[in-house]
Structures are given as structure tokens and as C-alpha cells.
Design a protein around this motif. Sequence first.
Motif, mmCIF file in Angstrom:
data_model
loop_
_atom_site.group_PDB
_atom_site.id
_atom_site.type_symbol
_atom_site.label_atom_id
_atom_site.label_comp_id
_atom_site.label_asym_id
_atom_site.label_seq_id
_atom_site.Cartn_x
_atom_site.Cartn_y
_atom_site.Cartn_z
ATOM 1 N N ASP A 86 -17.795 1.683 -4.369
ATOM 2 C CA ASP A 86 -16.499 1.184 -4.842
ATOM 3 C C ASP A 86 -15.544 0.891 -4.168
ATOM 4 O O ASP A 86 -14.332 0.348 -4.608
ATOM 5 N N ASN A 87 -15.468 1.269 -2.730
ATOM 6 C CA ASN A 87 -14.270 1.076 -1.812
ATOM 7 C C ASN A 87 -13.076 1.852 -2.012
ATOM 8 O O ASN A 87 -12.165 1.491 -1.457
ATOM 9 N N ALA A 88 -13.283 2.965 -2.992
ATOM 10 C CA ALA A 88 -11.983 3.730 -3.322
ATOM 11 C C ALA A 88 -11.423 4.303 -1.932
ATOM 12 O O ALA A 88 -10.315 4.510 -1.740
ATOM 13 N N ALA A 89 -12.367 4.812 -1.012
ATOM 14 C CA ALA A 89 -12.039 5.556 0.451
ATOM 15 C C ALA A 89 -10.904 4.507 1.307
ATOM 16 O O ALA A 89 -10.381 4.983 1.968
ATOM 17 N N GLU A 90 -11.218 3.166 0.855
ATOM 18 C CA GLU A 90 -10.245 2.254 2.037
ATOM 19 C C GLU A 90 -8.911 2.616 1.839
ATOM 20 O O GLU A 90 -8.090 2.098 2.483
ATOM 21 N N LEU A 91 -8.646 3.380 0.631
ATOM 22 C CA LEU A 91 -7.071 3.775 0.453
ATOM 23 C C LEU A 91 -6.530 4.669 1.161
ATOM 24 O O LEU A 91 -5.359 5.074 1.575
ATOM 25 N N LEU A 92 -7.489 5.407 1.841
ATOM 26 C CA LEU A 92 -7.174 6.683 2.817
ATOM 27 C C LEU A 92 -7.238 6.393 4.178
ATOM 28 O O LEU A 92 -8.227 5.486 4.821
ATOM 29 N N PRO A 93 -6.101 6.988 4.829
ATOM 30 C CA PRO A 93 -6.020 6.400 6.392
ATOM 31 C C PRO A 93 -7.160 7.061 7.259
ATOM 32 O O PRO A 93 -7.370 8.420 7.050
ATOM 33 N N PRO A 94 -8.147 6.260 7.990
ATOM 34 C CA PRO A 94 -9.156 6.884 8.411
ATOM 35 C C PRO A 94 -9.061 7.833 9.503
ATOM 36 O O PRO A 94 -9.785 8.977 9.862
ATOM 37 N N GLU A 95 -7.807 7.744 10.326
ATOM 38 C CA GLU A 95 -7.387 9.012 11.173
ATOM 39 C C GLU A 95 -7.298 10.365 10.710
ATOM 40 O O GLU A 95 -7.059 11.158 11.325
ATOM 41 N N ASP A 117 -20.720 0.897 7.208
ATOM 42 C CA ASP A 117 -19.571 0.091 7.103
ATOM 43 C C ASP A 117 -18.300 1.110 7.156
ATOM 44 O O ASP A 117 -17.135 0.616 8.039
ATOM 45 N N TRP A 118 -18.364 2.185 6.900
ATOM 46 C CA TRP A 118 -17.074 3.281 6.680
ATOM 47 C C TRP A 118 -17.086 3.621 8.459
ATOM 48 O O TRP A 118 -15.816 3.843 8.953
ATOM 49 N N LYS A 119 -18.204 3.880 9.022
ATOM 50 C CA LYS A 119 -17.920 4.124 10.500
ATOM 51 C C LYS A 119 -17.297 2.941 11.274
ATOM 52 O O LYS A 119 -16.591 3.157 12.312
ATOM 53 N N ARG A 120 -17.751 1.671 10.990
ATOM 54 C CA ARG A 120 -16.962 0.712 11.667
ATOM 55 C C ARG A 120 -15.716 0.635 11.405
ATOM 56 O O ARG A 120 -14.600 0.136 12.381
ATOM 57 N N MET A 121 -15.128 1.146 10.180
ATOM 58 C CA MET A 121 -13.824 1.032 9.957
ATOM 59 C C MET A 121 -13.011 2.242 10.423
ATOM 60 O O MET A 121 -11.705 2.416 10.208
ATOM 61 N N GLY A 122 -13.969 3.126 11.128
ATOM 62 C CA GLY A 122 -12.745 4.290 11.744
ATOM 63 C C GLY A 122 -13.092 5.622 11.038
ATOM 64 O O GLY A 122 -12.646 6.706 11.596
ATOM 65 N N TYR A 123 -13.819 5.736 9.929
ATOM 66 C CA TYR A 123 -13.860 6.841 9.257
ATOM 67 C C TYR A 123 -14.983 7.940 9.797
ATOM 68 O O TYR A 123 -15.926 7.460 10.163
ATOM 69 N N ARG A 124 -14.505 9.220 9.469
ATOM 70 C CA ARG A 124 -15.680 10.270 9.910
ATOM 71 C C ARG A 124 -16.340 10.535 8.570
ATOM 72 O O ARG A 124 -15.764 10.604 7.688
ATOM 73 N N LEU A 276 -3.744 -2.355 -3.617
ATOM 74 C CA LEU A 276 -2.938 -2.455 -4.961
ATOM 75 C C LEU A 276 -3.991 -2.368 -5.993
ATOM 76 O O LEU A 276 -4.036 -1.354 -7.008
ATOM 77 N N GLN A 277 -4.957 -3.090 -5.867
ATOM 78 C CA GLN A 277 -5.883 -3.138 -7.087
ATOM 79 C C GLN A 277 -6.752 -1.818 -6.903
ATOM 80 O O GLN A 277 -6.966 -1.310 -8.149
ATOM 81 N N ARG A 278 -7.094 -1.482 -5.837
ATOM 82 C CA ARG A 278 -8.007 -0.078 -5.632
ATOM 83 C C ARG A 278 -7.256 1.079 -6.190
ATOM 84 O O ARG A 278 -7.641 1.963 -6.988
ATOM 85 N N TRP A 279 -5.768 0.848 -5.928
ATOM 86 C CA TRP A 279 -4.898 2.035 -6.320
ATOM 87 C C TRP A 279 -4.880 2.054 -8.044
ATOM 88 O O TRP A 279 -4.866 3.113 -8.703
ATOM 89 N N LEU A 280 -4.752 0.786 -8.541
ATOM 90 C CA LEU A 280 -4.623 0.646 -9.864
ATOM 91 C C LEU A 280 -5.736 1.221 -10.474
ATOM 92 O O LEU A 280 -5.706 2.017 -11.334
ATOM 93 N N MET A 281 -6.983 1.042 -10.029
ATOM 94 C CA MET A 281 -8.417 1.564 -10.550
ATOM 95 C C MET A 281 -8.483 2.823 -10.466
ATOM 96 O O MET A 281 -8.742 3.649 -11.277
ATOM 97 N N LEU A 282 -7.888 3.745 -9.325
ATOM 98 C CA LEU A 282 -7.618 5.017 -9.254
ATOM 99 C C LEU A 282 -6.943 5.805 -10.275
ATOM 100 O O LEU A 282 -7.256 6.620 -10.949
ATOM 101 N N GLU A 283 -5.746 4.894 -10.561
ATOM 102 C CA GLU A 283 -4.935 5.444 -11.533
ATOM 103 C C GLU A 283 -5.632 5.422 -12.959
ATOM 104 O O GLU A 283 -5.573 6.361 -13.728
ATOM 105 N N LEU A 284 -6.261 4.526 -13.142
ATOM 106 C CA LEU A 284 -7.105 4.480 -14.376
ATOM 107 C C LEU A 284 -8.151 5.438 -14.764
ATOM 108 O O LEU A 284 -8.295 6.232 -15.754
ATOM 109 N N TYR A 285 -8.726 5.949 -13.345
ATOM 110 C CA TYR A 285 -9.759 6.922 -13.434
ATOM 111 C C TYR A 285 -9.224 8.247 -13.820
ATOM 112 O O TYR A 285 -9.601 9.213 -14.472
ATOM 113 N N ALA A 286 -7.983 8.576 -13.068
ATOM 114 C CA ALA A 286 -7.257 9.662 -13.009
ATOM 115 C C ALA A 286 -6.436 10.076 -13.895
ATOM 116 O O ALA A 286 -6.164 11.341 -14.507
ATOM 117 N N SER A 287 -6.020 9.035 -14.632
ATOM 118 C CA SER A 287 -4.707 9.407 -15.708
ATOM 119 C C SER A 287 -5.339 9.657 -17.019
ATOM 120 O O SER A 287 -6.320 8.689 -17.595
#
Length: 418
Positions: A86-95, A117-124, A276-287
Motif C-alpha cells: 500500500d506504499n505507506a512506508a514511503e512516508l518514512l525517511p529511508p536513511e 522496490d524499497w531497496k531501490r528507494m534506499g530503505y533497509r 499527503l494522500q498517504r498521510w490522510l489514509m494513515l490518519e483514517l487507519y489510526a484514528s
Amino acid sequence: MSSQAASGADLKFPAFLARQPILDADERIVGYELLYRDTQHNAATGLDARRATASVIVNTLGIMGLHDVSGGQPVYINFDAADLCDNAAELLPPERVVLEILETATPSAELLARCRDWKRMGYRLALDDFVYRPAWEPFLDVVDIVKLDVRELATAALQAHVRQAKTHGLTVIAEKVEDRGEFEHCRQIGCDAFQGYFFARPEILEDTKLPAAGIALLDLLRRVQDDADPPDLERALSRDTGLLYRLLRYAGSVSFGARPPQNLRSALARLGRRNLQRWLMLELYASARNAGTDPLLDLAGYRAELMTVLAETGRHPLIEVEEACAVGCLSLLDTLLHRPMAQIIDGIALPDAMRTALLAHDGPLGDMLSLMQALEQADTNAVARICGQLGLPAEELPALQARALKAQRQLVEAMGSG
């Protein structure tokens, strides 16, 4: 402050998070695993993995601040396969973040592709509670870390898993280490890092969360998905104190640029529509909807509407309507969060004009905020003086206040129907 504001000051919505340190062979902290909690009780309740992850991200980035939670160390956040897809992780800074794939995830071609894909973006990437199965073999050439549960693996199996991980060049973290003997054994067989009650139990972190109205979240999501113009997004966002604060806290938390944004629009532009869209989706999940309402939030909403109406008069050309609205919306954060405004502002991405207004009531926006307070305190002399500074005839105020009150009531009614 008005009696209405004072009456709401003690109504708090707590936000919780737990962190457990990860230490190296010299017992120095090299990271933290972040864990879902919803009370001071140090155990997770039966929340599904996706909502738990959403809560952890929102509380870390939008409420407590990533740096404050991590102390500058990498943080490990649990994800199941659905979260990654769902791409939620892309809200997080990979470093600064390690994506920890839960043991409940099913190895599949789709998950493997996403990991690449996540590895190419720089995530561990880390595999949590790893137990070898042939289906996991391709993942060992993609991930960076395996975490091994010393309570689940027998001695021989634990050694075999460590040897296997080392042949792939992976870092090995021994989990659930509970005494000195287990620590020494895991260190001797080649584990690189360690986590467990021997070092520390998860530490509960608590802060205050301002509720976001579900109707506001859905409305903003619709606007983002409909590719609404930036001013339209600003107007909608600037009327929900909790949501606006967390979004700006997120922007500051992940450092979307060292320099303060020039205006509110540029702060949102830094995030981009996808984030912004991902953040709003997370808010809906979490709230979850809160049973109570806080009069302080109502007052902040009214301030936002009145400052909007005042700015729309065009009496002061340097005032942007959306920024005036946002200043009113954020102006009671110190009382709502029980912390100094300077401390709060330090952690969020704000234009200088808004920052100055909130901290020192300086500049045209600061004058408008002072006018809000003078009206609430029925200080007629201050009202007349500030109206003069703003070039606003004091006799026009009652009609403007009536417009703002009507707009606030319509907003409250819309939220109640959501």
C-alpha cells in the motif's frame, strides 16, 4: 483566555508508543524497535497489524517527532505484506528507518518485487522472527537484516540460522535475549546486535493527540484524489487543528528541507500530493472517533474562521487568507498540548510569518491573533487599538464575527453528521 477555553484545557487524548533498544556487541544502543501501544500498560492489545503500524507512524511522525523518539538512532517499524504493497512506508525517511517485515507475512513474488522496490528507494529491510523456509531464500539476497528469536530456535538451529545469514552478508539481531548467558552465547556464535529484557523492556512514550474529525479526513482525501487546486486544499486543511498540526509536525519530523517554507502552500508542496494522500489514509487507519469534544478545539475552529473572514476583507495586503486561518487554528496548541508554544513550534514546518505570529504575536498575523484574544477578553480598548493597526473599522467587527460564527456552526454540524 475566555472561560470557554479554560473549561477544555484538561480534556486530553493520549497517544502512546513503545520503544525497545537494540544494542551492539559492546552494549551500545544502535537502534530502537517501535511498538504499538494504546495505554500505559506495556502490552499490545488485539489490534490488526495494519492499524497498529498506522498508529505507530502517525504517533511517531505526527505527534512525538521522529528525532525525539529515536534520539538520532535508526528505528525499526513493523510492516505486514499489505502495508508494503500500500506504499505507506514511503512516508518514512529511508536513511532513518528500517522496514521490519513481520513473520506473519507470506513470501510471494509480489512481496519480493515490493522489497526490491524499497531497496531501490534506499530503505533497509529486516525479516522479523525469521525461521528459514525455501520460499524465503530469494529474500535473503534482498534484505539487510534477519532477527532471530532465541526462545523459538533451539541451540543448533540458532547457530545454523546465523551461519546461513552470514553467507548472505546479512546483519543478525538476536531477539528476546533475557539473561547474560544468552547474550554471551549469541555474541560468540556471531550475532551482531541484541534485543530483549536483559537489556531493557519496552519504554512507554506518551504525548497528547488532538483528534481529527473523520469527515475532515474524508473530505481532504476526496480533494486530493480529485486533484483539487492548492488553495482549496489549504482552506480545507486549515480548519482542523489536530490534522493540521500533525501534518506540519510530520513535515518537520522528516526534514523536507532545512529552510523554513516561505508560506503554508510551500509547506504542503514539499510533502507532495502522494505523501499527503498517504498521510490522510494513515490518519483514517489510526484514528478513532472520540466520544467527547473539547471546547478548546471549538474555540480554535472559531478563531480560524474569524481570522479567515478578517483576512478576506483585504484590509491588509500582506496577509494570506489560508495562513490567517491556519494561525487561528493552531493558536491554542500550547494549551491543548500542555507545552510551551516555542517547544511545539520548534518541531513543525511553518513559514516565518506564521511562526512569528504564534510565538510573539508580531506582524500582521500576530496583530490579528491579538485581536482574537482581545475580543475573547472583552477588552474594548485593545480591540479599538488593534483594529486601528489593521486598518479595520471596529464597527464592522460584529458582522464579521457573525459570519465567522455561522461558518463555524456549519462546520461543526458537518462533522457531527460524519
